[in-house]
Design an enzyme around this catalytic site. Structure first.
Site, short mmCIF file in Angstrom:
data_model
loop_
_atom_site.label_atom_id
_atom_site.label_comp_id
_atom_site.label_asym_id
_atom_site.label_seq_id
_atom_site.Cartn_x
_atom_site.Cartn_y
_atom_site.Cartn_z
N ASN A 14 0.72 -1.17 0.01
CA ASN A 14 0.04 0.05 -0.13
C ASN A 14 0.89 1.29 -0.09
O ASN A 14 2.07 1.18 0.44
CB ASN A 14 -0.68 0.07 1.14
CG ASN A 14 -1.95 -1.07 1.07
OD1 ASN A 14 -2.19 -1.98 0.11
ND2 ASN A 14 -2.56 -1.58 2.40
N HIS A 74 6.05 -0.32 -2.37
CA HIS A 74 5.66 0.51 -3.69
C HIS A 74 5.82 1.95 -3.45
O HIS A 74 5.00 2.47 -4.03
CB HIS A 74 4.27 -0.15 -4.02
CG HIS A 74 4.22 -1.30 -4.57
ND1 HIS A 74 3.17 -2.23 -4.76
CD2 HIS A 74 5.23 -2.15 -5.21
CE1 HIS A 74 3.33 -3.20 -5.41
NE2 HIS A 74 4.62 -3.58 -5.58
P1 NAD Z 1 -5.60 -6.02 -5.02
O1 NAD Z 1 -6.88 -5.07 -4.95
O2 NAD Z 1 -5.00 -6.62 -5.98
O3 NAD Z 1 -6.39 -7.07 -4.02
C1 NAD Z 1 -6.74 -6.74 -2.60
C2 NAD Z 1 -7.08 -7.93 -1.98
O4 NAD Z 1 -7.81 -7.72 -0.66
C3 NAD Z 1 -8.09 -9.07 -2.36
O5 NAD Z 1 -7.59 -10.33 -2.42
C4 NAD Z 1 -9.37 -9.00 -1.60
O6 NAD Z 1 -9.96 -10.16 -1.43
C5 NAD Z 1 -8.80 -8.70 -0.25
N1 NAD Z 1 -9.52 -7.85 0.68
C6 NAD Z 1 -10.75 -7.03 0.41
N2 NAD Z 1 -11.04 -6.59 1.61
C7 NAD Z 1 -10.61 -7.03 2.57
C8 NAD Z 1 -10.43 -7.14 4.01
N3 NAD Z 1 -11.46 -6.36 4.44
N4 NAD Z 1 -9.61 -7.75 4.72
C9 NAD Z 1 -8.34 -8.53 4.00
N5 NAD Z 1 -8.60 -8.63 2.69
C10 NAD Z 1 -9.36 -7.93 1.83
O7 NAD Z 1 -4.53 -5.19 -4.20
P2 NAD Z 1 -2.85 -5.70 -4.07
O8 NAD Z 1 -2.89 -7.20 -3.99
O9 NAD Z 1 -2.53 -4.92 -2.62
O10 NAD Z 1 -2.13 -5.12 -5.32
C11 NAD Z 1 -2.74 -3.74 -5.84
C12 NAD Z 1 -1.49 -2.87 -6.07
O11 NAD Z 1 -2.24 -1.68 -6.13
C13 NAD Z 1 -0.59 -2.96 -4.85
O12 NAD Z 1 0.72 -3.09 -5.25
C14 NAD Z 1 -0.48 -1.16 -4.38
O13 NAD Z 1 0.54 -0.97 -4.58
C15 NAD Z 1 -1.75 -0.75 -5.01
N6 NAD Z 1 -2.94 -0.23 -4.26
C16 NAD Z 1 -2.27 0.32 -3.14
C17 NAD Z 1 -3.59 0.74 -2.20
C18 NAD Z 1 -3.37 1.38 -1.05
O14 NAD Z 1 -2.41 2.24 -0.79
N7 NAD Z 1 -4.30 1.45 0.03
C19 NAD Z 1 -5.00 0.77 -2.67
C20 NAD Z 1 -5.19 0.10 -3.85
C21 NAD Z 1 -4.10 -0.34 -4.69
#
Ligand code: NAD
Ligand code: ZN
Length: 253
Positions: free
Chosen positions: A106, A123
């Site tokens: 994140n 990241h």
């Molecule tokens: P992703 O969106 O691919 O996956 C999110 C995962 O979280 C899914 O498997 C889903 O089932 C799970 N999920 C949803 N709600 C949940 C909860 N309450 N508790 C536990 N799990 C839950 O995200 P990713 O795998 O992090 O990859 C996406 C890329 O995008 C990352 O590398 C990141 O750099 C970036 N990103 C960052 C943010 C942030 O900073 N918050 C947000 C979105 C994407």
């Protein structure tokens, strides 16, 4: 809580009770309960663009203003979010265990806002900027929490050229120092994968490498992922619910 879920929680708590070195690998699901949109779930799209079309050096070269509008929007939405119970539990664990690392994909910074020690930003951070032209502005990255920016794109204070978000884009390498520290952190007793769809490599391989080195590995995700079968335990639940339950068992013992 369903019986199988509570027995899984006890298994994980038991492993943690006897652990000195704990490493957590986290993704967007960790911040879901804070209202930060995941990339792949609902709300992951912005003006019909997919993140893959915006989070790349090519997209920035083509249309820096468009890319910055997206980051400016995300920075504003994240600024209004608060750490959730899952962040709080991990922050407590970062002080509880002799050795602890939170390898996060994140970029929202909610881990530090919750008080977590030793966050490895795989990241980068949406709150940092660097010079697009690589003018060797000192420091190479700087913190800027302005949201929204009065004018886009924001500028490099050194050369006046465009600044870019201090995040790792698709096709870019992970910072070597962060990667080295993250790989070292896989020498641990318990490795926990929280809220990542595990499709973004090389992040996905981290838990499997920890397993190879002898760690007990567990996943917390409401939707079990591709690697779930290769881990010791897959808890199908939300991070803020499961981590809270594990922490309550730990603090009772
Ligand atoms: P992703 O969106 O691919 O996956 C999110 C995962 O979280 C899914 O498997 C889903 O089932 C799970 N999920 C949803 N709600 C949940 C909860 N309450 N508790 C536990 N799990 C839950 O995200 P990713 O795998 O992090 O990859 C996406 C890329 O995008 C990352 O590398 C990141 O750099 C970036 N990103 C960052 C943010 C942030 O900073 N918050 C947000 C979105 C994407
Ligand atoms: Zn510059």
């Amino acid at each position: 809580m369903a019986e199988s879920l509570s027995s899984d929680v006890r298994v994980l708590a038991g492993r943690l009770e006897n652990a000195a070195r704990v490493t957590v690998v986290a993704g967007a699901g960790l911040s879901a309960a804070s209202g930060v949109p995941t990339f792949r779930g609902p709300g992951g799209l912005w003006k019909d663009f997919r993140p893959e079309e915006l989070a790349t050096p090519e997209a920035f070269a083509r249309d820096p203003r468009l890319v910055w509008e997206w980051y400016d929007w995300r920075r504003q939405s994240i600024a209004g979010c608060r750490p959730n119970r899952a962040h709080e539990v991990l922050a407590a664990w970062s002080r509880r265990f002799a050795t602890f690392a939170l390898v996060t994909q994140n970029v929202d910074g909610l881990e530090e806002r919750a008080g977590t020690i030793n966050v490895l930003r795989f990241h980068g951070s949406i709150w940092e900027l660097s010079c697009w032209d690589g003018c060797r502005a000192a420091p190479a990255r700087w913190r800027d929490e302005t949201a929204p920016f009065p004018a886009l794109p924001p500028r490099c204070p050194r050369c006046g050229g465009f600044a870019r978000p201090g995040v790792v884009w698709f096709g870019e390498p992970i910072d070597p120092g962060v990667l080295r520290a993250s790989l070292e952190a896989l020498d641990c007793d318990v490795c926990l994968v929280v809220g990542t769809s595990a499709v973004v490599y090389p992040a996905a391989g981290l838990a499997l490498e920890a397993a190879r080195r002898g760690a007990f590995t567990a996943e917390i995700n409401p939707e079990p992922t591709e690697v779930a079968n290769d881990l010791d335990l897959a808890i199908a639940g939300r991070a803020e619910v499961v981590l809270d339950a594990v922490e309550r068992v730990l603090s009772e013992s």
